[in-house]
Scaffold this active site. Sequence first.
Site, mmCIF file in Angstrom:
data_model
loop_
_atom_site.group_PDB
_atom_site.id
_atom_site.type_symbol
_atom_site.label_atom_id
_atom_site.label_comp_id
_atom_site.label_asym_id
_atom_site.label_seq_id
_atom_site.Cartn_x
_atom_site.Cartn_y
_atom_site.Cartn_z
ATOM 1 C CG ASP A 287 -7.586 -6.994 7.167
ATOM 2 O OD1 ASP A 287 -6.786 -6.537 8.002
ATOM 3 O OD2 ASP A 287 -7.715 -6.501 6.033
ATOM 4 C CE LYS B 32 -5.948 -3.512 4.728
ATOM 5 N NZ LYS B 32 -6.152 -4.240 5.972
ATOM 6 N NE ARG C 65 -2.231 -1.224 3.660
ATOM 7 C CZ ARG C 65 -1.635 -0.454 4.555
ATOM 8 N NH1 ARG C 65 -1.616 0.863 4.412
ATOM 9 N NH2 ARG C 65 -1.057 -0.975 5.620
ATOM 10 C CB SER D 298 -0.768 -4.197 7.923
ATOM 11 O OG SER D 298 -2.028 -3.785 7.466
#
Length: 589
Positions: free
Chosen positions: A279, A208, A71, A250
């Site tokens: 998650d 996300k 990311r 994470s």
Amino acid sequence: MTMVTNETVNNWVREMAEMTKPDEVVWIDGSKEQLEEIRKVALKTGEMIALNEEKLPGCLYYRTNPKDVARDEKRTLICTRKEEDAGPTNHWMAPVEMYAKLRKLFDGSMKGRVMYAIPFSMGVVGTDFAKYGVELTDSIYVVLSMAIMTRVGQPIIDKLNAGADFTKCLHSKAQVNEKEKYIVHFPEDNTIWSINSAYGGNVLLGKKCLALRIGSFLGRKEGWMAEHMLILKIEAPNGEKHYVCGAFPSACGKTNLAMLTPPDYFKKLGYKIQTVGDDISWLRVGDDGRLYAVNPENGFFGVAPGTNEKSNPNALKTTRKNTIFTNVARNLDDNTVWWEKLDKNPPENGEDWLGNPWNGKTSTEKGAHPNSRFTAPAENCPTIADEFFTGEGVPIDAIVFGGRRAKAEPLVYQSKSWDHGVFVGSAMTSETTAAAKGQVGVVRHDPMAMIPFCGYNMSDYFQHWIDMGKKMTDPPKIFHVNWFRTDEKDEFIWPGFGDNLRVLLWMLARCKGEAEAVETPLGYEPRPEDIDTTDLDLDAEDLKKLLAIDKETWQDEIKGIEKFYSQFDKLPDEINEAFDALKKGVEAL
């Protein structure tokens, strides 16, 4: 397949196709036949490699550009009309400017390619929790991964045709140009645009992007919460079922905890652990005043390195079929995969994540990228809970915050109230890992593990937590853990992995009023004897070290919290009061 007849959807798809100029538009219906045809195209073009069909049936190998491996938070924007609505922890640009910039990049970006239109659902279709989206992409990797990570198929098309709201998700890998990479959220338009990346976290826009950044914005508006949390089910020997949510940055052991394997001692006693989510959690207050959570995803996007038979045997079993492996090493002798700490037998005739010949026995280079991933269907998981499939939500007994800290944070403590727990979450820190671009090992403030994922001003986010607490008559108890405290030799003191259950059981006993605790400036801590250490090579001295609070260390922590808070124009009174109490408590140590 029934065609999409919703004109709002069709008009938007037409408008995006006119801008990106693909050769054709293909709607994804989620059928096995269609997905198999798309897999064949990916294999023919070399975008993906089929792995050993006997050892890893249905599994594929995928490699990203070496500069596109995580990311990219600096390239991730929240574009609200007012800058203050995005807040100081998000990157912002005015929507009008950002749309203009992106339209130039998207113009003709799909020429010579197919645009795939993927109707998808986050959450079980038709439940109160479900949210729908359509992702347009020129990446087969995205198509096949979205078919794992979300629910894709006719029921979503039916919902869209019935007029359901949907998030408009546009992605083009374009030229995978890191200098023109953007992952942009327009919360007020319920829109996400991503360009010049082909890495999962930037391009699987249901994950996300929708489930957390857009989801948190919608949650505040609609009175629910979108959180970066696992959901764990613990069944006691007497049949009592308890549910725990856990927020960890994470690569800090979230998936390992979600798929925890109880130590033999607890297995023999009859404890069972099941996974609801690893998650993301969406949480709503039920009619009974309790907080209920669902996992809106349909698969697991886990970090491969470090996953092994000891750390997470259930994750390993989950990846054994119909999984996409990204940026791991490949064993060319049997066409399987390998990554660091999988086992002690790396391939000699291998290929590293960059595609170079690699001998794991002699090479000083890593075979897999530190943030290499597996994308696996949740239904593969041997510990998946029945409640995952209903999508109706499970009642949460405890919320656990945690990060990776070598020295500061003790093993576990309980907050003194819901509001105090919000403060604990807001002051969360962790040492950075490889899951996001940037320096590794730096202490970073990451409230509720949401700093990269909150879709609006974080001070308003804290207030939303406080407000949600007022809606509950029986809120979950809030705890903080740190599995990563080290000794004088920089070795972990706590064994972690399955033994974390020992700490969770103390928490659940606290929830039921059945366990002792000692009040400290941080909250309520167990006494060393309150943690069941049967069959564990850990003595009372070790536990004292794990639970110790050092005055000088915490004076430094307080300075760090003050600096982090200073960027906000306002904070809830409840957080300021809890922070003042912490300062006084630490000075009194």
